[in-house]
Scaffold this active site. Sequence first.
Site, short mmCIF file in Angstrom:
data_model
loop_
_atom_site.label_atom_id
_atom_site.label_comp_id
_atom_site.label_asym_id
_atom_site.label_seq_id
_atom_site.Cartn_x
_atom_site.Cartn_y
_atom_site.Cartn_z
N HIS A 102 0.84 -1.20 0.00
CA HIS A 102 0.00 0.00 0.00
C HIS A 102 0.87 1.25 0.00
CE1 HIS A 102 0.64 -1.48 4.07
NE2 HIS A 102 0.77 -0.21 4.43
N HIS A 104 0.87 5.21 1.23
CA HIS A 104 0.24 6.17 2.12
C HIS A 104 0.27 7.55 1.46
CE1 HIS A 104 0.71 3.66 5.89
NE2 HIS A 104 1.69 3.15 5.19
P1 AMP Z 1 2.04 -0.02 7.16
O1 AMP Z 1 2.57 0.04 8.55
O2 AMP Z 1 2.81 0.78 6.16
O3 AMP Z 1 1.87 -1.46 6.78
O4 AMP Z 1 0.63 0.66 7.20
C1 AMP Z 1 -0.55 0.00 7.50
C2 AMP Z 1 -1.59 1.07 7.68
O5 AMP Z 1 -2.85 0.47 7.64
C3 AMP Z 1 -1.48 1.82 9.00
O6 AMP Z 1 -1.36 3.21 8.74
C4 AMP Z 1 -2.78 1.47 9.70
O7 AMP Z 1 -3.28 2.56 10.44
C5 AMP Z 1 -3.68 1.11 8.56
N1 AMP Z 1 -4.76 0.17 8.83
C6 AMP Z 1 -4.71 -0.96 9.57
N2 AMP Z 1 -5.90 -1.59 9.54
C7 AMP Z 1 -6.71 -0.84 8.76
C8 AMP Z 1 -8.07 -0.96 8.32
N3 AMP Z 1 -8.85 -1.97 8.72
N4 AMP Z 1 -8.58 0.00 7.51
C9 AMP Z 1 -7.82 1.05 7.13
N5 AMP Z 1 -6.53 1.21 7.49
C10 AMP Z 1 -5.98 0.29 8.30
#
Ligand code: AMP
Length: 141
Positions: A102, A104
């Site tokens: 993903h 950001h």
């Molecule tokens: P990363 O640490 O780069 O893998 O980012 C994962 C992101 O996903 C974090 O910013 C979390 O806040 C976000 N996240 C986790 N679970 C969910 C969810 N169910 N819906 C939307 N965002 C999420």
Amino acid sequence: MAYDQNNIFAKILRDEAPCFKVYEDDKTFAFMDVMPQADGHTLVIPKFPAENIFDLDPEYAAAVSLTVHKLAPAVKRAFKAPGLMIAQLNGAEAGQTVFHLHSHIIPRFNGLEMKLHARQMADFDLLKQHAEWIMAELKQA
Ligand code: AMP
């Protein structure tokens, strides 16, 4: 590590988990981060089972970049953000916590520190409103 079909973003793509969607096309999907590091924190994911950049199909890598490029101005306008951070983490050592690739998109302001990563759940009514602001800006584009 093999791709986990039950990671939360895979569930969101299969409509088995809720999200505040802002955009979708044939190769990508975008929604609000539920634990935003700033208001407007948006995530873009490929509709492809890749944990990270190393196992992402190039066509989907291009599609994620195009969607980030499409959403970035809409997020910037929706939140009147002078700056915008775009980040993509690969591996737990890099801070990755959800193992479906993903990007950001995070609005940034002078003097406003980002909140801690993946810590505090946002108010769902607020996230819904933020998604609507971004979608309204996308329509203007
Ligand atoms: P990363 O640490 O780069 O893998 O980012 C994962 C992101 O996903 C974090 O910013 C979390 O806040 C976000 N996240 C986790 N679970 C969910 C969810 N169910 N819906 C939307 N965002 C999420």
